[in-house]
Write an enzyme that holds these catalytic residues in place. Structure first.
Site, short mmCIF file in Angstrom:
data_model
loop_
_atom_site.label_atom_id
_atom_site.label_comp_id
_atom_site.label_asym_id
_atom_site.label_seq_id
_atom_site.Cartn_x
_atom_site.Cartn_y
_atom_site.Cartn_z
N HIS A 142 -9.76 0.21 -2.82
CA HIS A 142 -9.92 -1.09 -3.47
C HIS A 142 -9.81 -2.23 -2.45
CE1 HIS A 142 -5.64 -0.31 -3.37
NE2 HIS A 142 -5.41 -1.58 -3.62
N ASP A 153 -4.13 -6.23 -8.11
CA ASP A 153 -4.35 -7.26 -7.08
C ASP A 153 -5.10 -8.44 -7.68
OD1 ASP A 153 -3.16 -5.54 -5.18
OD2 ASP A 153 -5.09 -4.60 -4.74
N HIS A 187 0.85 -1.18 0.00
CA HIS A 187 0.00 0.00 0.00
C HIS A 187 0.90 1.24 0.00
CE1 HIS A 187 -3.61 -2.34 1.80
NE2 HIS A 187 -3.72 -2.23 0.48
N GLY A 200 -2.71 -1.50 -8.13
CA GLY A 200 -3.76 -2.16 -7.35
C GLY A 200 -5.17 -1.70 -7.66
N ASP A 226 -1.33 -1.58 4.81
CA ASP A 226 -1.47 -0.52 5.81
C ASP A 226 -2.82 -0.70 6.50
OD1 ASP A 226 -1.62 1.73 7.33
OD2 ASP A 226 -1.27 3.15 5.70
N ASP A 282 -10.73 -5.77 -3.40
CA ASP A 282 -9.74 -6.48 -4.22
C ASP A 282 -8.65 -7.09 -3.35
OD1 ASP A 282 -11.14 -5.57 -6.41
OD2 ASP A 282 -9.76 -3.91 -6.82
N ARG A 310 -7.88 -13.93 0.12
CA ARG A 310 -8.74 -15.10 0.13
C ARG A 310 -8.23 -16.16 -0.84
NH1 ARG A 310 -11.97 -16.88 -3.24
NH2 ARG A 310 -13.57 -18.38 -2.80
#
Length: 194
Positions: free
Chosen positions: A127, A100, A48, A95, A120, A130, A136
């Protein structure tokens, strides 16, 4: 008990009110299979905005180790790594523009072996969904993930990073067959009691 709305469609093969796909992953224990991770790992590097400098510092400290592997990164982070450290990085989109998701796609295709994602936690991300999807999918495919510098140090310094490693993953073939049968069987109209 709440009543279900009228005229809700469920696949004909699933008589219950449960989500049809959820049933594909329950019941019998899911089998495992292995995927060989080569000596040269495919590592995704993401950070980030408020963590980009920290990732560059970490990569500088580990530059010799990282150079032995194939590196992938979201655009802005990857450009920093290329320009400041001279690392060869495959650049994906930034991103917020889908980078991502591109990394997640590569994970599901077996093209990413490890993710170093310095996030962060104190700053909201536009986002964020995302980012959650990427984390996941890393869990789904049993990919090592570091979300802070300490865990990144543990991963990069592991003796497994320089050897062939047999990574266990669930065998999703039964799930895929179940999913295909649910969607190919057609839908029928189901009316619930009032």
């Amino acid at each position: 008990m709440r009543k279900a709305p009228e005229n809700v469609c469920f696949p004909a093969s699933i008589p219950s009110r449960r989500a049809p796909i959820a049933g594909c992953l329950t019941g019998d224990k899911m089998m495992q299979k292995t995927i060989a991770m080569a000596r040269r790992k495919n590592i995704a590097l993401v950070a980030h905005d408020n963590k980009k400098e920290e990732l560059v510092e970490w990569a500088k400290f580990n530059c010799k180790l990282l150079a032995k592997h194939s590196l992938y990164s979201t655009r802005t982070t990857g450009q920093l790594l290329e320009n400041r450290l001279g690392l060869k990085v495959t650049l994906l989109e930034s991103g917020p523009l889908g980078g991502d998701q591109q990394i997640g796609s590569r994970i599901s295709e077996g093209q990413i072996d490890c993710v170093i994602f310095l996030s962060d936690p104190l700053e909201p991300q536009p986002h964020d969904s995302d980012v959650k999807a990427l984390l996941r999918i890393a869990v789904v495919w049993n990919i090592p993930v570091a979300c802070n510098r300490a865990s990144a140090d543990f991963i990069i310094s592991s003796p497994l990073m320089s050897t062939v490693y047999e990574r266990l993953i669930p065998d999703y073939s039964k799930y895929r067959v179940c999913l295909a049968s649910v969607f190919h069987s057609g839908f029928r109209e189901v009316t619930f009691e009032r």
